[in-house]
Scaffold this motif. Structure first.
Motif, PDB file in Angstrom:
ATOM      1  N   TRP B 104     -27.444  -0.558   0.269  1.00 10.87           N
ATOM      2  CA  TRP B 104     -26.830   0.779   0.296  1.00 10.87           C
ATOM      3  C   TRP B 104     -25.622   0.831  -0.639  1.00 10.87           C
ATOM      4  CZ3 TRP B 104     -27.292   0.394   6.287  1.00 10.87           C
ATOM      5  CH2 TRP B 104     -28.589   0.757   6.668  1.00 10.87           C
ATOM      6  N   SER B 105     -24.875  -0.273  -0.748  1.00 12.36           N
ATOM      7  CA  SER B 105     -23.738  -0.305  -1.667  1.00 12.36           C
ATOM      8  C   SER B 105     -24.212  -0.136  -3.098  1.00 12.36           C
ATOM      9  CB  SER B 105     -22.993  -1.634  -1.541  1.00 12.36           C
ATOM     10  OG  SER B 105     -22.627  -1.846  -0.216  1.00 12.36           O
ATOM     11  N   PHE B 106     -25.333  -0.795  -3.428  1.00  8.82           N
ATOM     12  CA  PHE B 106     -25.881  -0.637  -4.772  1.00  8.82           C
ATOM     13  C   PHE B 106     -26.199   0.824  -5.046  1.00  8.82           C
ATOM     14  CE2 PHE B 106     -27.365  -4.874  -6.670  1.00  8.82           C
ATOM     15  CZ  PHE B 106     -26.331  -5.578  -6.075  1.00  8.82           C
ATOM     16  N   LEU B 107     -26.763   1.498  -4.030  1.00  6.48           N
ATOM     17  CA  LEU B 107     -27.077   2.916  -4.208  1.00  6.48           C
ATOM     18  C   LEU B 107     -25.794   3.701  -4.439  1.00  6.48           C
ATOM     19  CD1 LEU B 107     -29.839   3.740  -1.551  1.00  6.48           C
ATOM     20  CD2 LEU B 107     -30.092   3.044  -3.929  1.00  6.48           C
ATOM     21  N   ALA B 108     -24.769   3.412  -3.608  1.00  6.07           N
ATOM     22  CA  ALA B 108     -23.493   4.122  -3.739  1.00  6.07           C
ATOM     23  C   ALA B 108     -22.871   3.837  -5.106  1.00  6.07           C
ATOM     24  CB  ALA B 108     -22.540   3.697  -2.619  1.00  6.07           C
ATOM     25  N   PHE B 109     -23.112   2.631  -5.607  1.00  6.25           N
ATOM     26  CA  PHE B 109     -22.494   2.237  -6.868  1.00  6.25           C
ATOM     27  C   PHE B 109     -23.207   2.784  -8.097  1.00  6.25           C
ATOM     28  CE2 PHE B 109     -18.847  -0.667  -6.994  1.00  6.25           C
ATOM     29  CZ  PHE B 109     -18.522  -0.655  -5.649  1.00  6.25           C
ATOM     30  N   ALA B 110     -24.394   3.377  -7.917  1.00  5.33           N
ATOM     31  CA  ALA B 110     -25.112   3.897  -9.081  1.00  5.33           C
ATOM     32  C   ALA B 110     -24.211   4.843  -9.864  1.00  5.33           C
ATOM     33  CB  ALA B 110     -26.386   4.603  -8.636  1.00  5.33           C
ATOM     34  N   LEU B 111     -23.572   5.749  -9.140  1.00  5.37           N
ATOM     35  CA  LEU B 111     -22.719   6.750  -9.790  1.00  5.37           C
ATOM     36  C   LEU B 111     -21.438   6.095 -10.308  1.00  5.37           C
ATOM     37  CD1 LEU B 111     -22.886   9.793 -10.245  1.00  5.37           C
ATOM     38  CD2 LEU B 111     -21.533  10.115  -8.172  1.00  5.37           C
ATOM     39  N   VAL B 112     -20.882   5.205  -9.492  1.00  4.78           N
ATOM     40  CA  VAL B 112     -19.632   4.534  -9.856  1.00  4.78           C
ATOM     41  C   VAL B 112     -19.817   3.750 -11.151  1.00  4.78           C
ATOM     42  CG1 VAL B 112     -17.983   2.737  -9.147  1.00  4.78           C
ATOM     43  CG2 VAL B 112     -18.856   4.388  -7.467  1.00  4.78           C
ATOM     44  N   THR B 113     -20.932   3.011 -11.242  1.00 11.66           N
ATOM     45  CA  THR B 113     -21.170   2.160 -12.406  1.00 11.66           C
ATOM     46  C   THR B 113     -21.417   2.979 -13.663  1.00 11.66           C
ATOM     47  OG1 THR B 113     -22.077   0.479 -10.951  1.00 11.66           O
ATOM     48  CG2 THR B 113     -22.624   0.283 -13.271  1.00 11.66           C
ATOM     49  N   THR B 114     -22.178   4.062 -13.514  1.00 11.68           N
ATOM     50  CA  THR B 114     -22.408   4.938 -14.663  1.00 11.68           C
ATOM     51  C   THR B 114     -21.062   5.464 -15.178  1.00 11.68           C
ATOM     52  OG1 THR B 114     -24.388   5.617 -13.476  1.00 11.68           O
ATOM     53  CG2 THR B 114     -23.847   6.846 -15.463  1.00 11.68           C
ATOM     54  N   ASN B 115     -20.246   5.901 -14.256  1.00 11.77           N
ATOM     55  CA  ASN B 115     -18.933   6.417 -14.639  1.00 11.77           C
ATOM     56  C   ASN B 115     -18.068   5.320 -15.269  1.00 11.77           C
ATOM     57  OD1 ASN B 115     -16.698   8.482 -14.466  1.00 11.77           O
ATOM     58  ND2 ASN B 115     -15.828   6.792 -13.257  1.00 11.77           N
ATOM     59  N   HIS B 116     -18.193   4.111 -14.711  1.00 14.92           N
ATOM     60  CA  HIS B 116     -17.397   2.976 -15.175  1.00 14.92           C
ATOM     61  C   HIS B 116     -17.670   2.703 -16.658  1.00 14.92           C
ATOM     62  CE1 HIS B 116     -15.382  -0.995 -14.679  1.00 14.92           C
ATOM     63  NE2 HIS B 116     -16.278  -1.382 -15.585  1.00 14.92           N
ATOM     64  N   PHE B 125     -16.538  10.754 -16.132  1.00 11.67           N
ATOM     65  CA  PHE B 125     -16.753  12.096 -15.544  1.00 11.67           C
ATOM     66  C   PHE B 125     -16.257  12.198 -14.119  1.00 11.67           C
ATOM     67  CE2 PHE B 125     -20.600   9.551 -15.489  1.00 11.67           C
ATOM     68  CZ  PHE B 125     -20.899   9.495 -14.138  1.00 11.67           C
ATOM     69  N   LEU B 126     -15.854  11.064 -13.532  1.00 13.74           N
ATOM     70  CA  LEU B 126     -15.286  11.128 -12.186  1.00 13.74           C
ATOM     71  C   LEU B 126     -13.786  10.904 -12.305  1.00 13.74           C
ATOM     72  CD1 LEU B 126     -17.741   9.075  -9.912  1.00 13.74           C
ATOM     73  CD2 LEU B 126     -17.445  11.554 -10.001  1.00 13.74           C
ATOM     74  N   ASP B 127     -13.013  11.874 -11.848  1.00 11.03           N
ATOM     75  CA  ASP B 127     -11.571  11.759 -11.929  1.00 11.03           C
ATOM     76  C   ASP B 127     -11.046  11.060 -10.679  1.00 11.03           C
ATOM     77  OD1 ASP B 127      -8.896  11.980 -12.206  1.00 11.03           O
ATOM     78  OD2 ASP B 127      -8.848  14.196 -12.085  1.00 11.03           O
ATOM     79  N   PRO B 128     -10.439   9.870 -10.810  1.00  7.62           N
ATOM     80  CA  PRO B 128      -9.966   9.138  -9.629  1.00  7.62           C
ATOM     81  C   PRO B 128      -8.940   9.930  -8.829  1.00  7.62           C
ATOM     82  CG  PRO B 128      -9.807   7.769 -11.604  1.00  7.62           C
ATOM     83  CD  PRO B 128     -10.137   9.151 -12.062  1.00  7.62           C
ATOM     84  N   ALA B 129      -8.298  10.893  -9.472  1.00 10.76           N
ATOM     85  CA  ALA B 129      -7.303  11.687  -8.748  1.00 10.76           C
ATOM     86  C   ALA B 129      -7.886  13.015  -8.300  1.00 10.76           C
ATOM     87  CB  ALA B 129      -6.078  11.907  -9.634  1.00 10.76           C
ATOM     88  N   GLY B 130      -9.075  13.338  -8.798  1.00 10.94           N
ATOM     89  CA  GLY B 130      -9.679  14.628  -8.476  1.00 10.94           C
ATOM     90  C   GLY B 130     -10.226  14.657  -7.054  1.00 10.94           C
TER      91      GLY B 130
END
Lengths: 256, 651
Positions: B104-116, B125-130
């Motif tokens: 499940w973490s891998f799934l959650a990280f799909a977006l995080v890694t793409t953004n990374h 595209f993901l604002d850490p403060a947004g």
């Protein structure tokens, strides 16, 4: 080595036998047919010899259309080709007549070895094989358990009575009738059946072989064996009952 | 209300700021080029191996019977087994849950890694403060903590606790599993670390690069290790044949089963490369547990070894260097392996496929096997008995012939028709049917269903028996069959479909459970342990019915291995008819497990289990429990008058 195996199609062993209206044979409707048991061992011996020494195994059988199925089965187990002597009235021939048909059908093959089962499970005459050898003017030996190829011919192991065996050296060509039970029969395989479809199965009309159908031996009538069931209860203590049993086995049944 | 709260959310965030993930300052061009180059190298290294595997799978023979539709089952399997990790968790709860958290973490990280990665090129595209970014990153952080704990736990289990099932056959552990676990832990640590450093700092830059390099090292390792299952197993589960122990039809006249590499199909190749080597199959295998050569995992890995060395176009025999004939013929087809497998491997089509390859070509030379096939060919029953013996039994028990007017055709099977113990079960079941007033009849001619031939891979004999029986049933206008043998039930209901439309069939446990209320009540005595027959439980999903029959007259106790984890009696797969076993006898191992419950009675629901246990119990000198079929248990409750006077086999 060119080997011909003569096989017979017989009613399955535990078929429910009824006598037909003529009283001369059993009713064949509703009966399933099988390869005669000792013929299956003859086929197995032939296949083993071919595997060891090369050559060809030809199966020979006589009878109506349905016999083709048993020949196919033999082809599926590994025989190379088949000869079917087609006849709807084979029962009108006696053992001599059938042997004459077979001799006529295979004379030109010039086989090194002809194998048959010891006897058929239905008639149990044990004649056809040895008559065939006489007709072809080749030596024969019956009740064979083992066949070895030698430089000059073959060496065979023959079963005698009472646990005695006989070793015989024979020249080829020769005819042997094979006893059941000495080898392990192979099972039919899907690949064998598929290959069998492409193998040659030659049909010869019995009428075309120029054999006189008038038998010298005719079957008068057949009868079902009458069943007698006699159960005897042996009473007394276990030791007494055992003593009585031993006495009966020795004196009455004579197996001890 | 909802809208208002949504609008006020950013304001609330401003008042209580969430911890923000630190990102490095934008990269200069050189750093971006370096990143691009590293990604290309990593992707190339990944593809260099993955491409080979993919080409091998695709080059394998197509599955002749594969149908993508209907999709409903596939989507459900994917949802339940992949996304929910249901099987992974259910059969090994603690490690299963740990695995699920990593997944499940891998799934959650799909977006995080793409953004990374995008951030490295200046396209984050993901604002850490947004609003969304801060919440999503925090959610990912929660998963990261769960994942880090889980992977550490799994590492500890594998290398310290060392369950025997995880080891290779030479008893070593794969070191790459440790490396992969380390990389996953590092991925999570470098992500979480970014919460502890200021944005744009040197530390943030170091963490960003460490995270990236871990990721780029992880990627090429995946296709080189069992972690290939990350990519393949979702596809394997989605594309699986479905059903249980489904033996595919032979494709054409040249198909004899699994003989050479050319016979390996795409689905089999995909499954073979998906194996994660978790050893659940081995852990539950009755052969592997009793000291036999067979180990279902090694069968699958053997095929993988074959494909790696020879490829799917090879004519090298499959039974040879990588898999042995002896192992293939030690399988009882109990199906535990296939049932347990979390990545969708279907072991039985493989093992039965290897047997088909050996039997259909005549390669398998076994004294007992040959005798069995000849008995089936010549006598039409597995015991090689004369048909007349069955007739005598029918006459003695006054079993009516099926004439089309009765509700049920009572299928005796080889055991019910010929085996003394099997006949006792029939006798008891008939007593119950007579008591209930159920109309039934028995076919005069009935041949073996072909079950032992089917499982041993003899397609010729199986086809002949199936066709012969189907024709006979159709001629007699049979609509409903009832049988005391789970093997008959399975073979008629599923395997015969290859050659026609079998009548409806049910097992006597289902019938007895349905009519339970109409049977006389009796006081509960003793304790009974029920042994789930493989072909009733895993194969037919019938677990509660036989238990309800037993519970009516006895206190039911459970063996440690029960229901879908039941341990085979050793008879299945035609093995009841083969010779002595290598290692310990499966039947004796199982009887030991059943006796250890302390039950006074062993309840069985299969004549094959019954005969295996009878033999195993006979060799014991201590107070062995009694052995009864559920039909005998049910019949014991009947008033004595309704029982015919033929309880004993006539002398």
């Amino acid at each position: 080595m060119k080997i011909i195996v003569a096989i017979k199609q017989v009613p399955e062993r535990d078929a429910r036998i009824r006598i037909d209206s003529s009283g001369k044979w059993i009713a064949l409707d509703d009966i399933e047919f099988r390869m005669n048991e000792s013929d299956a061992y003859a086929l197995e011996e032939a296949l083993l010899l071919r595997e060891a020494h090369g050559g060809e195994v030809i199966v020979l059988s006589a009878g109506p259309e349905r016999v083709g199925q048993t020949i196919r089965e033999a082809l599926a187990k590994g025989a190379d080709r088949g000869i079917h002597i087609l006849s709807d009235s084979l029962a009108s021939y006696d053992a001599l007549g059938v042997a004459r048909l077979m001799a006529a059908a295979i004379r030109d093959e010039a086989a090194d070895l002809i194998l048959t089962g010891l006897q058929s499970d239905d008639l149990g005459l044990g004649q056809t094989g040895v008559i065939l050898a006489e007709l072809l003017a080749i030596p024969h030996s019956s009740l064979i358990l083992k066949i070895e190829k030698t430089d000059t011919g073959i060496r065979v192991l023959r079963e005698l009575e009472d646990g005695w065996f006989q070793q015989i050296e024979m020249p080829t060509p020769a005819l042997l009738t094979i006893q059941s039970g000495n080898t392990r029969l192979r099972y039919a395989t899907l690949m064998g059946i598929k290959k069998a479809k492409t193998k040659e199965l030659r049909s010869v009309e019995a009428a075309s072989l120029g054999v006189d159908a008038v038998p010298s031996v005719t079957l008068d009538s057949v009868a079902l064996p009458s069943r007698q069931k006699s159960t005897q209860m042996l009473t007394g203590s276990p030791a007494e009952a055992a003593a009585k049993l031993v006495e009966k086995l020795q004196q009455e049944v004579r197996v001890l | 209300m909802l809208i208002a709260s949504l609008h006020s959310a950013p304001a609330a965030l401003a008042a209580f700021p969430l911890p923000a993930l630190a990102e490095p300052s934008p990269f200069p061009l050189a750093e971006k080029l370096l990143l691009a180059a590293l990604i290309l190298v990593s992707a190339w290294l990944f593809w260099r191996r993955f491409g080979i595997v993919l080409r091998r799978i695709l080059a394998a023979r197509k599955d002749a019977d594969f149908h993508l539709f209907p999709l409903t089952r596939r989507i459900w399997d994917f949802f339940w087994e992949v996304l929910c990790q249901a099987k992974v968790i259910r059969e090994r709860p603690l490690p299963g849950l740990a695995h699920a958290f990593v997944f499940w973490s891998f799934l959650a990280f799909a977006l995080v890694t793409t953004n990374h990665i995008a951030t490295g090129f200046g396209f984050g595209f993901l604002d850490p403060a947004g609003f969304f970014g801060s919440i999503y990153f925090l959610l990912a952080a929660v998963f990261a903590i769960a994942c880090a704990i889980s992977i550490a736990g799994l590492f500890f289990r594998r290398f310290v606790v060392r369950p025997v099932w995880l080891a290779h056959k030479d008893n070593t552990l794969s070191p790459e599993s440790g490396v992969i676990a380390g990389l996953i832990f590092l991925l999570m640590a470098t992500y979480l670390g970014a919460y502890l450093v200021p944005a744009g700092s040197a530390a943030a830059l170091v963490l960003w690069w460490m995270h990236t390099l871990t990721l780029l090292s992880f990627l090429p390792l995946v296709p080189h290790t069992k972690h290939l299952h990350l990519i393949l197993s979702p596809a394997t589960i989605f594309l699986s044949r479905g059903g249980f122990s489904r033996i595919p039809p032979l494709a054409d006249d040249e198909d004899f089963g699994l003989v050479t590499g050319k016979d390996i199909t795409q689905l089999t190749a995909l499954q073979v490369y998906s194996c994660v080597e978790c050893g659940r199959c081995t852990e539950h295998c009755p052969a592997a547990n009793t000291g036999k050569e067979l180990n279902p995992r090694e069968i699958i890995l053997g095929l993988r070894g074959y494909l790696n060395e020879y490829g799917p176009a090879s004519e090298e025999p499959l039974l040879g260097r990588y898999n042995s004939q002896q192992a293939a013929f030690q399988c009882t087809t109990c199906g535990s392996c296939e049932f347990q497998c979390p990545v969708g491997i279907e072991h039985l089509p493989v093992i039965v496929g290897l047997r088909r390859g050996a039997v259909n070509t005549g390669e398998w030379d076994d004294e007992h096997g040959g005798k069995l096939f000849l008995a089936l060919e010549r006598s039409g029953n597995a015991l090689g008995m004369a048909h007349s013996e069955r007739e005598k039994f029918l006459a003695r028990e006054e079993l009516p012939a099926f004439d089309g007017s009765q509700e049920y055709c009572l299928w005796l099977g080889c055991m019910g028709g010929y085996d003394p113990k099997g006949r006792e079960i029939i006798r008891s079941f008939v007593q119950v049917m007579r008591f209930l007033g159920t109309s039934y009849g028995v076919l005069r001619r009935e041949k073996c269903t072909g079950d032992p031939a089917r499982r041993l891979g003899n397609d010729l004999v199986f086809q002949q028996l199936a066709e012969n029986n189907l024709e006979n049933l159709a001629q007699n206008k049979v609509k409903k069959i009832i049988s005391i043998c789970p093997h008959c039930v399975r073979t008629i209901a599923e395997d015969w479909k290859a050659y026609g439309t079998p009548p409806e069939i049910e097992h006597h446990s289902e019938f007895l459970a349905r009519h339970q209320a109409r049977l006389p009540k009796q006081p509960t005595t003793g304790t009974t342990v029920f042994h789930d027959p493989c072909y009733l439980g895993r194969y037919r999903n019938v677990y509660d019915e036989p238990r309800s029959v037993i519970a009516a007259s006895s206190t039911l106790v459970e063996a440690e291995r029960s229901r879908e984890r039941s341990f085979c009696c050793g008879a299945g797969g035609g093995l009841a008819f083969l010779g002595e076993e290598q290692g310990a006898r499966v039947s004796e191992t199982r009887v030991e497990q059943l006796i250890s419950t302390g039950a006074t009675t062993i309840g069985a629901a299969c004549p094959f289990c019954n005969t295996m246990f009878r033999d195993a119990l006979a060799s014991r000198t201590d107070n062995a429990p009694q052995l009864l079929d559920i039909a005998q248990i049910a019949a014991a409750a009947l008033p004595k008058t309704s029982q015919p006077n033929t309880l004993q086999e006539n002398p």
